[in-house]
Write an enzyme that holds these catalytic residues in place. Structure first.
Site, PDB file in Angstrom:
ATOM      1  N   SER A 190      37.963  61.135  72.993  1.00 50.34           N
ATOM      2  CA  SER A 190      38.951  60.714  72.453  1.00 50.34           C
ATOM      3  C   SER A 190      39.121  62.354  72.644  1.00 50.34           C
ATOM      4  O   SER A 190      40.374  62.698  72.531  1.00 50.34           O
ATOM      5  CB  SER A 190      39.338  60.712  71.098  1.00 50.34           C
ATOM      6  OG  SER A 190      38.622  61.489  70.437  1.00 50.34           O
ATOM      7  N   GLY A 191      37.773  63.420  72.204  1.00 49.02           N
ATOM      8  CA  GLY A 191      38.223  64.495  72.164  1.00 49.02           C
ATOM      9  C   GLY A 191      37.433  65.226  70.624  1.00 49.02           C
ATOM     10  O   GLY A 191      37.310  65.487  71.179  1.00 49.02           O
ATOM     11  N   GLY A 192      37.682  63.797  70.090  1.00 45.38           N
ATOM     12  CA  GLY A 192      36.955  63.720  68.464  1.00 45.38           C
ATOM     13  C   GLY A 192      35.629  64.245  68.380  1.00 45.38           C
ATOM     14  O   GLY A 192      35.047  63.941  69.450  1.00 45.38           O
ATOM     15  N   VAL A 193      34.866  64.415  67.627  1.00 45.50           N
ATOM     16  CA  VAL A 193      33.692  64.166  67.309  1.00 45.50           C
ATOM     17  C   VAL A 193      32.929  63.298  67.883  1.00 45.50           C
ATOM     18  O   VAL A 193      31.957  62.725  68.493  1.00 45.50           O
ATOM     19  CB  VAL A 193      33.431  64.934  66.103  1.00 45.50           C
ATOM     20  CG1 VAL A 193      31.682  64.768  65.244  1.00 45.50           C
ATOM     21  CG2 VAL A 193      33.892  66.178  65.585  1.00 45.50           C
ATOM     22  N   ASP A 194      33.710  61.844  67.235  1.00 48.04           N
ATOM     23  CA  ASP A 194      32.252  60.549  67.036  1.00 48.04           C
ATOM     24  C   ASP A 194      32.775  59.644  68.308  1.00 48.04           C
ATOM     25  O   ASP A 194      31.075  59.436  68.874  1.00 48.04           O
ATOM     26  CB  ASP A 194      33.794  60.235  66.622  1.00 48.04           C
ATOM     27  CG  ASP A 194      33.406  60.151  64.733  1.00 48.04           C
ATOM     28  OD1 ASP A 194      33.207  60.695  64.259  1.00 48.04           O
ATOM     29  OD2 ASP A 194      34.512  59.389  63.946  1.00 48.04           O
ATOM     30  N   SER A 195      33.581  60.338  69.231  1.00 47.10           N
ATOM     31  CA  SER A 195      33.548  59.481  70.356  1.00 47.10           C
ATOM     32  C   SER A 195      33.002  60.700  71.941  1.00 47.10           C
ATOM     33  O   SER A 195      31.785  59.678  72.606  1.00 47.10           O
ATOM     34  CB  SER A 195      35.090  59.126  71.013  1.00 47.10           C
ATOM     35  OG  SER A 195      35.969  60.383  71.455  1.00 47.10           O
ATOM     36  N   GLU A 238      25.941  58.578  41.559  1.00 46.06           N
ATOM     37  CA  GLU A 238      25.848  58.517  42.746  1.00 46.06           C
ATOM     38  C   GLU A 238      26.296  59.222  43.071  1.00 46.06           C
ATOM     39  O   GLU A 238      26.874  60.004  43.876  1.00 46.06           O
ATOM     40  CB  GLU A 238      26.164  57.540  43.326  1.00 46.06           C
ATOM     41  CG  GLU A 238      27.332  56.567  43.055  1.00 46.06           C
ATOM     42  CD  GLU A 238      27.810  55.883  42.141  1.00 46.06           C
ATOM     43  OE1 GLU A 238      28.836  54.933  42.226  1.00 46.06           O
ATOM     44  OE2 GLU A 238      26.357  55.423  40.800  1.00 46.06           O
ATOM     45  N   HIS A 244      27.602  56.610  36.893  1.00 42.24           N
ATOM     46  CA  HIS A 244      27.533  56.827  38.320  1.00 42.24           C
ATOM     47  C   HIS A 244      26.562  57.877  38.301  1.00 42.24           C
ATOM     48  O   HIS A 244      27.011  58.732  38.456  1.00 42.24           O
ATOM     49  CB  HIS A 244      28.810  56.209  38.580  1.00 42.24           C
ATOM     50  CG  HIS A 244      29.591  55.868  38.878  1.00 42.24           C
ATOM     51  ND1 HIS A 244      29.904  54.250  39.143  1.00 42.24           N
ATOM     52  CD2 HIS A 244      30.489  55.049  37.632  1.00 42.24           C
ATOM     53  CE1 HIS A 244      30.389  53.115  38.934  1.00 42.24           C
ATOM     54  NE2 HIS A 244      31.119  53.606  37.506  1.00 42.24           N
ATOM     55  N   LYS A 257      29.752  61.041  58.450  1.00 39.54           N
ATOM     56  CA  LYS A 257      30.088  62.028  59.083  1.00 39.54           C
ATOM     57  C   LYS A 257      29.781  63.020  59.649  1.00 39.54           C
ATOM     58  O   LYS A 257      29.066  64.047  60.552  1.00 39.54           O
ATOM     59  CB  LYS A 257      31.333  62.183  59.027  1.00 39.54           C
ATOM     60  CG  LYS A 257      32.245  63.187  59.671  1.00 39.54           C
ATOM     61  CD  LYS A 257      33.097  62.545  60.785  1.00 39.54           C
ATOM     62  CE  LYS A 257      34.092  63.599  61.731  1.00 39.54           C
ATOM     63  NZ  LYS A 257      34.425  62.220  62.650  1.00 39.54           N
ATOM     64  N   GLY A 310      31.890  47.365  39.910  1.00 40.89           N
ATOM     65  CA  GLY A 310      32.740  46.589  40.398  1.00 40.89           C
ATOM     66  C   GLY A 310      33.454  46.705  39.175  1.00 40.89           C
ATOM     67  O   GLY A 310      33.354  47.006  38.139  1.00 40.89           O
ATOM     68  N   CYS A 336      26.553  50.449  36.116  1.00 44.01           N
ATOM     69  CA  CYS A 336      27.209  50.281  35.610  1.00 44.01           C
ATOM     70  C   CYS A 336      27.686  48.160  35.459  1.00 44.01           C
ATOM     71  O   CYS A 336      26.964  47.808  34.642  1.00 44.01           O
ATOM     72  CB  CYS A 336      28.473  50.632  36.551  1.00 44.01           C
ATOM     73  SG  CYS A 336      30.325  50.864  35.693  1.00 44.01           S
ATOM     74  N   TYR A 337      29.029  47.807  36.519  1.00 40.30           N
ATOM     75  CA  TYR A 337      29.024  46.197  36.385  1.00 40.30           C
ATOM     76  C   TYR A 337      27.405  45.918  36.607  1.00 40.30           C
ATOM     77  O   TYR A 337      26.905  44.485  35.541  1.00 40.30           O
ATOM     78  CB  TYR A 337      29.451  45.548  37.271  1.00 40.30           C
ATOM     79  CG  TYR A 337      29.633  44.372  37.462  1.00 40.30           C
ATOM     80  CD1 TYR A 337      30.086  43.024  37.041  1.00 40.30           C
ATOM     81  CD2 TYR A 337      29.043  43.568  38.395  1.00 40.30           C
ATOM     82  CE1 TYR A 337      30.745  42.472  36.799  1.00 40.30           C
ATOM     83  CE2 TYR A 337      28.656  41.911  38.415  1.00 40.30           C
ATOM     84  CZ  TYR A 337      29.815  41.337  38.017  1.00 40.30           C
ATOM     85  OH  TYR A 337      29.515  39.827  37.753  1.00 40.30           O
TER      86      TYR A 337
END
Length: 644
Positions: free
Chosen positions: A237-242, A185, A183, A400, A70, A97-98
């Protein structure tokens, strides 16, 4: 108030039910909080992200606690609050870290500001008998970013890693408490994943058995228990998620209870609407498609109390977006009314992903306000459903790449789940519309500054030009709408791309009216282009862009680049480059983890030279009326991901 968490059942109220093998990440305001979450899940461990001030009794069921980094000092008056009882729960703790400074401070250690601040990649020495560093040898390379560091150690702790005189890690093995000043990660910490694995699977003794299958089952259970016997509306929509969201709803509820709508506004990619219809149809889900392209082209909206021109005559990026958003709302509302759907009988499913929720949830550290992602399909029905809490987000536990994997498991085709992110307004904001060349009174002065910046690198042999059109950028704290600069040179610049990207970083700092830099492939620009081809959202321009975009998708697929390049917007811009009536294509090959910041792909490393040559050759050969192809080599900031 009740703390809300990002969990494996979407956005919900935190429960005190026993949780097996689940880790909690307490967020102290880290810019990398989302990445910690991602890394833990890559190690097949389930986790929740909660504010640092979550009471200890809410955490009793977790197997381990990770405290994030942080921006504050533990001594700041506005330092994040925490419940000191979290350290008495008897579970392993890793402070990052913090988080390490807080761990030390809470146990009586001293945190102080050293004369030397460390920000960047450093080698740190490791104590090989520390459980965190098992199998790593005597040193490793890590990302350190901090101003404070440890002075006196708390009782019972020992130093487990150092960077010069600075303490880089501490441990109290008896209580299974560890802190790292770096870090683990991020990719820049080369053994970071191994360190997290040692903590989660070694120190905590977790099995790492959290699978995509178990998460799919819990997502299906979440859908069924939330929705009951009601219907679910999903706007595809035509995208991946929907598309994946619709397929998951179909598996959970069956096609008869899923109302899937797709509005084609006329700005979709090549065969996009047909592709998503066929893919969902193959799973037994009927997608209702409305071709509203004529309606959108003629649509107007009110801007500052005045009626705008029709969309097909608009040049302003903001007005284009507003007309498309308003028309989407109106058309969706009409479709919903036609279907007779009422708020009492239906839930709305949204394809919101885990990173979106984590970004929204960062505000939960200081506030308990629920933030729900809104789209341009914000209709009256959607607003009603949101107010009544009738929104479900079945993908809220997925990143994603996990959504792509889930889509394949649900039976969607690879070409659909591999699609690049695509904005709601579609190709409409990838056609730069203008009816006259852009030229400001400071043009000559700006050109001189641009030339001077390029002359400072004589080995590159650059021919620079300010182009007669503008793009959107982010400069200072605000949005800019300003010059596009072009670089060109004799021959192929294969040996000079890294230096060209450095030059593109310098130019907006020296020439403030420039917010984006492209490299124009092919022969050098010996004269500055001054002419544009008037361009609006008309069929000819949209067809040029659609064809070029299709070629780019094909070449990216051919060279296996769809996953490594986060986003590759293809843009039609109105500069003729000396060819009467011609336009140009811009390609923005972009690398980012968070979509807030990012870097251009480096040709020869991220983008093979052969792929770049193939893109240029095919676009010039196959798309009529295109005179030049340019590669966007600007970082974000100062350039936004999209050109508009």
């Amino acid at each position: 108030g009740t703390a809300r968490r990002i969990s494996s059942v979407g956005m919900g109220v935190q429960s005190d039910d026993p949780v097996s093998e689940k880790v909690v990440i307490l967020d102290a305001g880290a810019q990398y909080g989302k990445v910690i979450d991602r890394r833990v899940r890559e190690l097949r461990v389930e986790c929740d992200l909660l504010p640092l001030d979550t009471p200890a009794h809410k955490l009793a069921a977790y197997s381990a606690i990770i405290i994030s980094g942080g921006p504050q000092s533990v001594y700041d008056t506005d330092a994040p609050k925490y419940d000191c009882e979290i350290f008495q729960l008897g579970v392993p703790v890793l402070g990052i870290c913090y988080g390490m400074q807080l761990l030390s401070y809470a146990h009586g250690g001293k945190v102080e500001r050293k004369a030397r601040r460390e920000d960047g990649v450093f080698h740190v020495a490791l104590e090989p008998d520390c459980a965190l560093f098992k199998g790593l040898g005597a040193s490793t390379q890590v990302l350190l970013t901090h101003g404070d560091s440890l002075g006196a150690l708390p009782a019972g702790f020992r130093v487990a890693s150092t960077s010069g005189e600075i303490v880089a890690a501490i441990e109290c093995a008896q209580r299974r408490m560890y802190g790292v000043q770096f870090h683990p990660e991020v990719d820049l910490s080369v053994d970071g994943t191994a360190i997290l694995r040692n903590f989660l699977l070694g120190v905590c003794g977790l099995s790492g058995a959290y699978s995509m299958q178990s998460r799919e089952e819990s997502a299906i259970e979440y859908i069924r228990s939330t929705v009951g016997d009601k219907q679910v509306l999903v706007l595809v929509s035509g995208g991946v998620d929907s598309s994946v969201c619709a397929a998951l709803l179909n598996r959970a509820l069956g096609a008869e209870r899923v109302v899937a709508l797709h509005i084609d506004h006329g700005f979709m990619r090549h065969e996009e609407s047909n592709g998503v219809v066929e893919a969902l149809q193959a799973l037994g889900l009927r997608l209702e498609v409305l071709d509203a392209s004529s309606e959108f082209a003629a649509a107007t909206t009110e801007v500052d109390g005045k009626l705008s021109p029709p969309l097909r005559e608009v040049t302003s990026p903001e007005i284009k977006r507003k007309i498309i958003g308003d028309t989407f709302m109106r058309v969706t509302q009409e479709l919903v009314e036609k279907r007779g759907l009422k708020a009492d009988d239906v839930y709305l499913a949204q394809g919101t992903l885990r990173p979106d929720l984590i970004e929204s949830a960062s505000s939960l550290i200081s506030s308990n306000a629920a933030v729900i992602k809104t789209h341009h399909n914000d209709t009256q029905l959607v607003r009603q459903l949101r107010e009544q809490g009738r929104i479900i987000e079945p993908l809220a536990d997925y990143h994603k790449d996990e959504v792509r994997e889930l889509g394949l498991q649900l039976g969607l085709p690879l070409h659909l789940v591999s699609r690049q992110p695509f904005p709601g307004p579609g190709l409409a904001i990838r056609v730069l519309c203008t009816d006259k060349p852009y030229r400001t009174p400071e043009h000559a002065k700006m050109s001189e500054k641009l030339q001077a910046a390029c002359d400072a690198r004589p080995a590159l042999g650059i021919f620079p030009a300010l182009l007669p059109c503008r793009t959107v950028g982010v400069q200072g704290d605000g949005r800019s709408y300003s010059y596009l600069a072009a670089l060109s040179a004799e021959g192929e610049p294969d040996d000079h791309w890294a230096e060209l990207l450095e030059l593109a970083r310098e130019i907006p700092c020296q020439v403030h009216q420039v917010n984006r830099v492209v490299y124009v492939l092919g022969s050098p620009l010996r004269e500055e282009p001054t002419q544009i081809t008037p361009t609006l959202l008309q069929p000819d321009a949209l067809e040029q862009l659609r064809a070029a975009d299709h070629i780019v998708t094909h070449v990216l697929t051919q060279f296996n680049l769809l996953r490594s390049l986060a986003q590759v917007p293809v843009v039609l811009f109105p500069v003729s480059f000396g060819v009467q009536g011609a336009r140009a294509i811009g390609i923005r090959a972009f690398i980012t983890r968070d979509f807030m910041t990012g870097t251009p792909a480096l040709p020869g490393k991220d983008l093979p030279f052969e792929a770049l040559r193939e893109l240029s050759k095919r676009i010039l050969a196959e798309v009529p009326g295109i005179s030049r192809v340019a590669l966007d080599i600007t970082a974000k900031p100062p350039a936004t991901t999209e050109w508009e």
